[in-house]
Design an enzyme around this catalytic site. Structure first.
Site, mmCIF file in Angstrom:
data_model
loop_
_atom_site.group_PDB
_atom_site.id
_atom_site.type_symbol
_atom_site.label_atom_id
_atom_site.label_comp_id
_atom_site.label_asym_id
_atom_site.label_seq_id
_atom_site.Cartn_x
_atom_site.Cartn_y
_atom_site.Cartn_z
ATOM 1 N N LEU A 2 1.047 -1.048 0.005
ATOM 2 C CA LEU A 2 0.164 -0.118 -0.034
ATOM 3 C C LEU A 2 0.928 1.284 -0.090
ATOM 4 O O LEU A 2 2.075 1.081 -0.156
ATOM 5 C CB LEU A 2 -0.981 -0.069 1.200
ATOM 6 C CG LEU A 2 -2.028 -1.188 1.218
ATOM 7 C CD1 LEU A 2 -2.527 -1.351 2.762
ATOM 8 C CD2 LEU A 2 -3.062 -0.863 0.086
ATOM 9 N N TYR B 135 1.829 2.473 8.117
ATOM 10 C CA TYR B 135 1.477 2.371 6.860
ATOM 11 C C TYR B 135 2.061 1.246 6.025
ATOM 12 O O TYR B 135 3.230 0.684 6.573
ATOM 13 C CB TYR B 135 1.771 3.715 6.190
ATOM 14 C CG TYR B 135 3.188 4.361 5.871
ATOM 15 C CD1 TYR B 135 4.080 3.772 5.200
ATOM 16 C CD2 TYR B 135 3.476 5.498 6.591
ATOM 17 C CE1 TYR B 135 5.382 4.476 5.271
ATOM 18 C CE2 TYR B 135 4.734 6.372 6.501
ATOM 19 C CZ TYR B 135 5.523 5.382 5.606
ATOM 20 O OH TYR B 135 6.910 6.187 5.553
ATOM 21 N N CYS B 136 1.506 0.566 4.915
ATOM 22 C CA CYS B 136 1.863 -0.405 4.275
ATOM 23 C C CYS B 136 2.341 -1.684 5.170
ATOM 24 O O CYS B 136 3.353 -2.183 5.047
ATOM 25 C CB CYS B 136 2.947 -0.081 3.081
ATOM 26 S SG CYS B 136 3.232 -1.293 2.091
ATOM 27 N N PRO B 137 1.305 -2.040 6.145
ATOM 28 C CA PRO B 137 1.658 -3.058 7.004
ATOM 29 C C PRO B 137 2.030 -4.364 6.414
ATOM 30 O O PRO B 137 1.231 -4.680 5.352
ATOM 31 C CB PRO B 137 0.497 -3.007 8.162
ATOM 32 C CG PRO B 137 -0.591 -2.618 7.098
ATOM 33 C CD PRO B 137 -0.058 -1.653 6.205
ATOM 34 N N LYS C 83 8.049 0.798 13.476
ATOM 35 C CA LYS C 83 8.837 0.493 12.299
ATOM 36 C C LYS C 83 9.460 1.508 11.426
ATOM 37 O O LYS C 83 9.347 2.763 11.676
ATOM 38 C CB LYS C 83 7.428 0.269 11.448
ATOM 39 C CG LYS C 83 7.584 -0.151 9.859
ATOM 40 C CD LYS C 83 6.135 -0.459 9.269
ATOM 41 C CE LYS C 83 6.314 -0.759 7.785
ATOM 42 N NZ LYS C 83 5.102 -1.040 7.264
#
Length: 277
Positions: free
Chosen positions: A93, A149-151, A162
């Site tokens: 994502l 975000y973008c996990p 992260k």
């Protein structure tokens, strides 16, 4: 993890360093370049290749992001904040690229048995662990960080925060394992930008796909996490040291003649996909 060490170990590593020229080439060229390298390395026209790249003020969207109900409003918001947005051809994502984010692509040839997808991820995780092995008291974990975000299951984190995400692209018996490393700057500010993008692009509507509920505090840069003022050049030196340790021959290169012929076709495909989206 042991098998992943074998993938990092190559008789030769070619390094294509584009970390200092990001302002002069379009992010779509990066994805076209990685596809070109996959085709070349996968068919034996080039050795294993590490490519490094940095792009300024860019949001890279995933395919699922293009299905957001108010995507154009979200993109307009990003533009107002000074960011261009493009769609990538690998999984995942939305992520932020800026001058404090180093991208590393490892392009590897698939063996006869093929490279299991987790081996690709483990190879990159191991590389990053080795690059920062001098911070042994701050172990780098690979697990999903909820609220980022973008996990994904290979989010790289220290103390639950992260700083990197990994994706893969497979083409013509070549595998590109790609990582974005938040080297410096504020991880939470980057996350806040993506949080606002999703709020605007989703517009409060129910969606079939479950987009992440972003919690900015769970993201940070390596400089923040390790209390060091890392530059992109510092991390490049660590990368080159590790690749040298894992090869008999490390050299700086550019696209070869075969790749220069392939590149326009792959670049055009990336452009066409973005226009279609």
């Amino acid at each position: 993890m042991e098998k992943s060490l074998h993938l990092l170990r190559q008789s030769e590593w070619r390094v294509i360093d584009q970390s200092a020229v990001g302002i002069h080439f379009h992010p779509l060229q990066s994805f076209g370049t990685d596809d070109t390298l996959c085709a070349s390395v996968g068919t034996g026209h080039a050795p294993a290749t590490a490519r490094t790249w940095v792009h300024h003020h860019t949001i890279v969207l995933g395919i699922q992001d293009t299905r957001l109900p108010f995507l154009e409003k979200g993109r307009e918001f990003l533009e107002q904040q000074g960011y261009q947005s493009i769609v990538r051809n690998s999984g995942g994502l939305a992520v932020v690229l800026d001058e404090g984010v180093l991208n590393i692509s490892l392009i590897l040839p698939e063996t006869e048995k093929g490279i299991d997808i987790n081996r690709g991820y483990d190879t990159m995780w191991h590389l990053i662990q080795q690059m920062f092995a001098d911070f042994a008291d701050r172990p780098i974990e690979a697990r999903e960080i909820v609220g980022s975000y973008c996990p994904g299951s290979y989010d790289l984190s220290i103390d639950g925060k992260k700083f990197a995400g990994i994706s893969q692209r497979r083409l013509k018996k070549g595998v590109a394992v790609q990582i974005y490393l938040c080297v410096n700057g504020s991880g939470s500010k980057r996350a806040e930008l993506i949080k606002q993008f999703y709020e605007i692009a989703r517009g409060g509507e129910e969606t079939r796909f479950s987009y992440p509920e972003i919690v900015p505090e769970v993201m940070a840069s390596l400089s923040e996490l390790l209390n060091q003022n890392f530059t992109i050049a510092d991390v490049m030196m660590r990368l080159l040291k590790e690749l040298k340790r894992n090869s008999d021959f490390l050299y700086a290169g550019q696209l070869n003649d075969y790749e220069l012929e392939l590149f326009p076709g792959y670049y055009q495909r990336v452009i066409d996909r973005n226009e279609k989206m």
